[in-house]
Design a protein around this motif. Sequence first.
Motif, short mmCIF file in Angstrom:
data_model
loop_
_atom_site.label_atom_id
_atom_site.label_comp_id
_atom_site.label_asym_id
_atom_site.label_seq_id
_atom_site.Cartn_x
_atom_site.Cartn_y
_atom_site.Cartn_z
N PHE A 83 12.87 102.75 -2.63
CA PHE A 83 14.24 103.37 -2.11
C PHE A 83 15.33 103.74 -3.09
O PHE A 83 15.80 104.75 -3.34
CB PHE A 83 14.67 103.02 -1.03
N TYR A 84 15.59 102.42 -3.67
CA TYR A 84 16.73 102.58 -4.93
C TYR A 84 16.07 103.38 -6.11
O TYR A 84 17.09 103.80 -6.82
CB TYR A 84 17.01 101.04 -5.09
N THR A 85 15.09 103.19 -6.31
CA THR A 85 14.52 103.96 -7.53
C THR A 85 14.43 105.56 -7.07
O THR A 85 15.18 106.08 -8.31
CB THR A 85 12.96 103.51 -7.72
N LEU A 86 14.38 105.82 -5.95
CA LEU A 86 14.37 107.12 -5.63
C LEU A 86 15.96 107.75 -5.85
O LEU A 86 16.16 108.56 -6.36
CB LEU A 86 13.84 107.54 -4.27
N LEU A 87 16.82 106.90 -5.36
CA LEU A 87 18.25 107.33 -5.37
C LEU A 87 18.76 107.19 -7.02
O LEU A 87 19.28 108.16 -7.27
CB LEU A 87 19.06 106.23 -4.61
N ALA A 88 18.36 106.39 -7.84
CA ALA A 88 18.61 106.47 -9.21
C ALA A 88 17.99 107.70 -9.85
O ALA A 88 18.76 108.36 -10.75
CB ALA A 88 18.09 105.07 -9.85
N VAL A 89 16.69 108.10 -9.58
CA VAL A 89 16.16 109.25 -10.08
C VAL A 89 17.10 110.48 -9.55
O VAL A 89 17.14 111.22 -10.56
CB VAL A 89 14.62 109.24 -9.78
N TYR A 90 17.43 110.68 -8.27
CA TYR A 90 18.18 111.72 -7.91
C TYR A 90 19.33 111.63 -8.75
O TYR A 90 19.77 112.79 -9.13
CB TYR A 90 18.22 111.65 -6.53
N PHE A 91 20.10 110.58 -8.76
CA PHE A 91 21.35 110.67 -9.61
C PHE A 91 21.13 110.92 -10.98
O PHE A 91 22.21 111.89 -11.32
CB PHE A 91 22.04 109.16 -9.37
N THR A 92 20.25 110.39 -11.41
CA THR A 92 20.05 110.68 -12.93
C THR A 92 19.72 112.38 -13.14
O THR A 92 20.34 112.96 -14.00
CB THR A 92 18.89 109.81 -13.44
N VAL A 93 19.02 112.87 -12.20
CA VAL A 93 18.60 114.37 -12.46
C VAL A 93 19.70 115.16 -12.09
O VAL A 93 19.97 116.23 -12.81
CB VAL A 93 17.39 114.52 -11.54
N LEU A 94 20.46 114.90 -11.17
CA LEU A 94 21.91 115.38 -10.55
C LEU A 94 22.69 115.69 -11.77
O LEU A 94 23.13 116.61 -12.27
CB LEU A 94 22.30 114.84 -9.34
N THR A 95 22.98 114.28 -12.35
CA THR A 95 24.03 114.26 -13.59
C THR A 95 23.43 114.84 -14.83
O THR A 95 24.25 115.71 -15.46
CB THR A 95 24.31 112.94 -13.81
N SER A 96 22.08 114.85 -14.98
CA SER A 96 21.74 115.52 -16.17
C SER A 96 21.81 116.77 -16.20
O SER A 96 22.27 117.48 -17.12
CB SER A 96 20.36 115.10 -16.31
N PHE A 97 21.27 117.34 -14.99
CA PHE A 97 21.41 118.97 -14.89
C PHE A 97 22.95 119.42 -14.91
O PHE A 97 23.16 120.66 -15.46
CB PHE A 97 20.80 119.62 -13.71
N ALA A 98 23.59 118.62 -14.28
CA ALA A 98 25.32 119.13 -14.10
C ALA A 98 25.77 118.79 -15.68
O ALA A 98 26.77 120.01 -15.91
CB ALA A 98 25.97 118.03 -13.26
#
Length: 137
Positions: free
Chosen positions: A37-52
């Motif tokens: 679950f925490y890994t999923l949150l970290a991956v989502y945050f990383t992808v969101l930030t990278s694309f932003a």
Amino acid sequence: MVAFISILLTVFLLIGSLYAFIFGKAHQRSFFSYEIFYTLLAVYFTVLTSFACLYFVLSFQGVLLLDDGKLRQLPPFETLAHSFYFSGVTLMTVGYGDITPIGWGRLLALVEALIGYILPPAFFLKIWQDKEERDVY
């Protein structure tokens, strides 16, 4: 008054569902994994930030985000805010349509939306695979 009661009921059901999902035991064992679950949150945050950041940097190269269908010259901080908002909405949903990419931004938005759709099933399959491996031994 009805709206207030509906909101309270919805929040109560949401919290109850999350509690049952996280702490509930299905067949004497929970399949919830804090690590995944925490890994999923970290991956989502990383992808969101990278694309932003990608949208923000490319906004200076001509790949723009149209606000309500209009081309506007925004200050850098506001452009960054628009980039984060657009990235989050694109990753988590198919978008609202209030901000629209042009040029190469459309392809980036498609790739980001695809990643947003693929991540949850990938993590679900990881949980399922771990469950299958534990059942074998």
